[in-house]
Scaffold this motif. Structure first.
Motif, PDB file in Angstrom:
ATOM      1  N   ASP A  13       0.829  -1.211   0.000  1.00  0.00           N
ATOM      2  CA  ASP A  13       0.000   0.000   0.000  1.00  0.00           C
ATOM      3  C   ASP A  13       0.860   1.256   0.000  1.00  0.00           C
ATOM      4  OD1 ASP A  13      -2.247  -1.618   0.086  1.00  0.00           O
ATOM      5  OD2 ASP A  13      -2.354  -1.581   2.263  1.00  0.00           O
ATOM      6  N   THR A  14       1.973   1.202   0.708  1.00  0.00           N
ATOM      7  CA  THR A  14       2.872   2.352   0.763  1.00  0.00           C
ATOM      8  C   THR A  14       3.536   2.578  -0.587  1.00  0.00           C
ATOM      9  OG1 THR A  14       3.245   1.929   3.124  1.00  0.00           O
ATOM     10  CG2 THR A  14       4.838   3.330   1.996  1.00  0.00           C
ATOM     11  N   GLU A  15       3.976   1.497  -1.224  1.00  0.00           N
ATOM     12  CA  GLU A  15       4.574   1.612  -2.546  1.00  0.00           C
ATOM     13  C   GLU A  15       3.543   2.075  -3.575  1.00  0.00           C
ATOM     14  OE1 GLU A  15       6.751   1.243  -6.165  1.00  0.00           O
ATOM     15  OE2 GLU A  15       7.203   1.847  -4.110  1.00  0.00           O
ATOM     16  N   ARG A  16       2.305   1.628  -3.436  1.00  0.00           N
ATOM     17  CA  ARG A  16       1.243   2.074  -4.338  1.00  0.00           C
ATOM     18  C   ARG A  16       1.076   3.591  -4.255  1.00  0.00           C
ATOM     19  NH1 ARG A  16      -2.267  -0.764  -2.357  1.00  0.00           N
ATOM     20  NH2 ARG A  16      -2.083  -2.559  -3.720  1.00  0.00           N
ATOM     21  N   LEU A  17       1.178   4.121  -3.054  1.00  0.00           N
ATOM     22  CA  LEU A  17       1.048   5.566  -2.878  1.00  0.00           C
ATOM     23  C   LEU A  17       2.215   6.297  -3.521  1.00  0.00           C
ATOM     24  CD1 LEU A  17      -0.308   8.061  -1.743  1.00  0.00           C
ATOM     25  CD2 LEU A  17       0.787   7.587   0.465  1.00  0.00           C
ATOM     26  N   ARG A  18       3.414   5.743  -3.450  1.00  0.00           N
ATOM     27  CA  ARG A  18       4.552   6.394  -4.115  1.00  0.00           C
ATOM     28  C   ARG A  18       4.296   6.526  -5.610  1.00  0.00           C
ATOM     29  NH1 ARG A  18       8.801   5.373  -7.276  1.00  0.00           N
ATOM     30  NH2 ARG A  18       8.062   3.220  -7.543  1.00  0.00           N
ATOM     31  N   ARG A  19       3.810   5.453  -6.209  1.00  0.00           N
ATOM     32  CA  ARG A  19       3.542   5.486  -7.646  1.00  0.00           C
ATOM     33  C   ARG A  19       2.407   6.464  -7.964  1.00  0.00           C
ATOM     34  NH1 ARG A  19       4.018  -0.993  -9.279  1.00  0.00           N
ATOM     35  NH2 ARG A  19       5.922  -1.381  -8.059  1.00  0.00           N
ATOM     36  N   LEU A  20       1.411   6.497  -7.106  1.00  0.00           N
ATOM     37  CA  LEU A  20       0.300   7.420  -7.320  1.00  0.00           C
ATOM     38  C   LEU A  20       0.776   8.863  -7.202  1.00  0.00           C
ATOM     39  CD1 LEU A  20      -3.272   6.896  -5.987  1.00  0.00           C
ATOM     40  CD2 LEU A  20      -2.218   9.141  -5.822  1.00  0.00           C
ATOM     41  N   PHE A  21       1.635   9.140  -6.238  1.00  0.00           N
ATOM     42  CA  PHE A  21       2.165  10.495  -6.069  1.00  0.00           C
ATOM     43  C   PHE A  21       2.878  10.954  -7.337  1.00  0.00           C
ATOM     44  CE2 PHE A  21       5.380  13.590  -5.003  1.00  0.00           C
ATOM     45  CZ  PHE A  21       4.794  14.406  -4.044  1.00  0.00           C
ATOM     46  N   ILE A  22       3.715  10.098  -7.881  1.00  0.00           N
ATOM     47  CA  ILE A  22       4.475  10.466  -9.075  1.00  0.00           C
ATOM     48  C   ILE A  22       3.551  10.667 -10.271  1.00  0.00           C
ATOM     49  CG2 ILE A  22       6.181   9.625 -10.747  1.00  0.00           C
ATOM     50  CD1 ILE A  22       7.627   8.293  -8.389  1.00  0.00           C
ATOM     51  N   GLU A  23       2.537   9.819 -10.404  1.00  0.00           N
ATOM     52  CA  GLU A  23       1.628   9.895 -11.543  1.00  0.00           C
ATOM     53  C   GLU A  23       0.681  11.084 -11.450  1.00  0.00           C
ATOM     54  OE1 GLU A  23      -0.475   8.916 -15.037  1.00  0.00           O
ATOM     55  OE2 GLU A  23       1.437   8.164 -14.285  1.00  0.00           O
ATOM     56  N   LYS A  24       0.181  11.353 -10.249  1.00  0.00           N
ATOM     57  CA  LYS A  24      -0.913  12.313 -10.108  1.00  0.00           C
ATOM     58  C   LYS A  24      -0.499  13.655  -9.508  1.00  0.00           C
ATOM     59  CE  LYS A  24      -3.868   9.174 -11.499  1.00  0.00           C
ATOM     60  NZ  LYS A  24      -4.551   9.270 -12.805  1.00  0.00           N
ATOM     61  N   VAL A  25       0.670  13.717  -8.879  1.00  0.00           N
ATOM     62  CA  VAL A  25       1.038  14.963  -8.190  1.00  0.00           C
ATOM     63  C   VAL A  25       2.316  15.556  -8.762  1.00  0.00           C
ATOM     64  CG1 VAL A  25       1.511  16.037  -5.946  1.00  0.00           C
ATOM     65  CG2 VAL A  25      -0.116  14.141  -6.091  1.00  0.00           C
ATOM     66  N   ALA A  26       3.439  14.916  -8.563  1.00  0.00           N
ATOM     67  CA  ALA A  26       4.721  15.455  -9.028  1.00  0.00           C
ATOM     68  C   ALA A  26       5.779  14.379  -8.925  1.00  0.00           C
ATOM     69  CB  ALA A  26       5.119  16.676  -8.195  1.00  0.00           C
ATOM     70  N   LYS A  27       6.876  14.594  -9.622  1.00  0.00           N
ATOM     71  CA  LYS A  27       7.998  13.667  -9.546  1.00  0.00           C
ATOM     72  C   LYS A  27       9.048  14.231  -8.600  1.00  0.00           C
ATOM     73  CE  LYS A  27      11.539  11.182 -12.124  1.00  0.00           C
ATOM     74  NZ  LYS A  27      12.168  10.941 -13.447  1.00  0.00           N
ATOM     75  N   PRO A  28       9.269  13.594  -7.461  1.00  0.00           N
ATOM     76  CA  PRO A  28      10.280  14.096  -6.523  1.00  0.00           C
ATOM     77  C   PRO A  28      11.693  13.766  -6.996  1.00  0.00           C
ATOM     78  CG  PRO A  28       9.326  12.078  -5.686  1.00  0.00           C
ATOM     79  CD  PRO A  28       8.570  12.413  -6.945  1.00  0.00           C
ATOM     80  N   ARG A  29      12.629  14.573  -6.536  1.00  0.00           N
ATOM     81  CA  ARG A  29      14.026  14.270  -6.841  1.00  0.00           C
ATOM     82  C   ARG A  29      14.498  13.045  -6.076  1.00  0.00           C
ATOM     83  NH1 ARG A  29      16.519  20.262  -5.950  1.00  0.00           N
ATOM     84  NH2 ARG A  29      15.526  19.836  -3.930  1.00  0.00           N
TER      85      ARG A  29
END
Length: 461
Positions: A140-156
């Motif tokens: 679930d935590t990894e799913r959120l990382r992918r969702l963040f990158i797809e829907k919000v922004a790409k972190p450095r």
């Protein structure tokens, strides 16, 4: 009330504007392909998070986004106004039983508001289910990382942070999800890191010693059951019921001077034999009752992965009578294997790992860090681990400058290759305290003893 509503309205209205204003270098990237890690997840089909009011204290101008993913987990994201480009992905502790709620992640952001206040984006999942399910929570935590990158922004950079039981979730995720280097470094705070099959031995010890002394969990006139399953599913016992039984026997709510000699002697026996402070006796009994129930009846097919055969208890007024009188159980081999596959750690974490643990933690004993250090070393990753300790007596949160120093050290390690030391982190904490206030209690010279020095060894399948 009008000002509160106005503030919330303005924050919601400005959220999308702020998202559009984030630096172009941190903009969304194309849909992420699925990696060969077993996590089936079509991130492109997920709904975008919606702006919501932030909890108090997260920093002026911080924007919060919330949603519920396709697996059923609630999540919350905090984007500071002056974002430094990095993401702290948080795995919360507990575990909590019952259905997930949005309130759970809001409480985490309130507690860990230091992260957005330091400029890091912050994101946490409620997990899609309650209970002791480490691997699922890591997914679930990894799913959120992918969702963040797809829907919000790409972190450095992505820093994976696990707190308490969530530290085992983060460690499990860092071991499993390695393709494409999804995490740049890992921070584990107050971690339950001895592995699921060993970290909770002392709670069974508490159950049997408490029952030997108090004989009311269960009472003699109630159906008897193996204590290593926690509680039968048909039991109507409530947390309030257990609290009253503990109070009847131990009088924990009373000052020590007001307890009877018998009550005082029983409390002393538990503290001296189980090696936990009296203030955490009821909490650990709760976990040994309902968490053990969750494990045995929802995870391991009704059998228990916990046993105390061969354990020798010491520290009471009459150890011979205690060892002869406590109930004994053997762990079920299949249940052990099932729990081990879900909750034990390999130590094969391919990125830097930094930990902090209060020496006097009343919930997760500090000796668990010795176990984790051995696990990392056995996996050939000992050089990628730096462990720090503080003189605190708390578990859930230490201090703002403590975590500021840890994040500064982890960032420098990740971006500059500058591996920190306990002493350098302690010095950084002192500097951070000048701006953030509160306390710094790092003890750079401290080393924990082996877990077996605190929890008696026992026969294992």
């Amino acid at each position: 009330m009008k000002m509160t509503l106005l503030s919330s309205t303005l924050r919601l209205a400005g959220a999308l504007v702020l998202m559009a204003a984030w630096p172009a270098s941190f903009a969304k990237t194309p849909t992420m392909p699925e990696g060969p890690d077993g996590l089936v997840f079509n991130v492109a089909s997920e709904a975008a998070p919606a702006p919501v009011p932030c909890p108090a204290g997260v920093g002026e101008g911080t924007t919060c986004l919330s949603g519920k993913d396709s697996a059923g987990a609630f999540y919350l994201i905090a984007m500071p106004k002056a974002w430094n480009g990095d993401l702290v992905l948080h795995a919360h502790g507990g575990p909590f039983l019952g259905a997930p709620t949005a309130r759970r992640v809001a409480e985490d952001l309130e507690r860990w508001s230091i992260m957005p206040r330091l400029g890091y984006a912050w994101a946490a999942s409620s997990y899609r289910q309650g209970g002791v399910a480490v691997t699922a929570a890591a997914e679930d935590t990894e799913r959120l990382r992918r969702l963040f990158i797809e829907k919000v922004a790409k972190p450095r950079h992505v820093y994976l942070h696990g707190q308490s039981w969530g530290a085992s979730v983060a460690a499990k995720g860092a071991e499993r999800f390695t393709v494409g280097k999804p995490y740049d470094a890992v921070l584990l705070t107050a971690g339950v890191l001895g592995g699921g099959t060993r970290s909770y031995d002392f709670r069974l010890d508490l159950r049997v010693v408490y029952q030997f002394l108090c004989r009311n969990h269960p009472r003699p006139d109630e159906p008897q059951y193996p204590l290593n399953i926690g509680l039968p599913t048909e039991s109507a016992l409530t947390h309030a019921d257990l609290a009253q039984r503990v109070e009847d026997c131990l009088a924990l709510k009373k000052p020590a001077a007001e307890r009877t000699p018998e009550q005082a002697a029983k409390v002393k026996t538990i503290v001296d034999v189980i090696h936990i402070p009296e203030r955490s006796i009821l909490s650990h009994l709760n976990w040994a009752t309902w968490h053990f129930q969750d494990i045995a009846h929802k995870r391991t097919g009704g059998a228990s992965p916990f046993g105390n055969a061969g354990a020798v208890y010491a520290g009471s007024a009459d150890d011979a009578a205690l060892n002869a009188g406590v109930l004994r159980y053997r762990a079920d081999a299949k249940a052990v294997a099932t729990l081990s596959a879900d909750a034990d750690l390999t130590g094969r974490i391919p990125v830097p790992v930094l930990t902090v643990h209060a020496i006097h933690d009343p919930t997760a004993m500090v000796e668990l860090q010795d176990s984790f250090g051995r696990t990392m070393t056995a996996a050939g990753r000992g050089d990628a681990l730096v462990q720090t300790y503080t003189g605190d007596h708390d578990h859930s949160y230490l201090s703002d400058p403590t975590y500021a120093a840890l994040m500064q050290a982890l960032t420098a390690w990740t971006t500059q290759g500058s591996k920190p030391t306990p002493a350098s982190i302690a010095a950084a904490c002192d500097k951070a305290r000048a701006m953030l206030g509160s306390t710094c209690r790092f003890e750079p010279a401290y080393r924990p003893k082996a877990l077996e020095r605190r929890v008696p060894a026992r026969e294992r399948p």
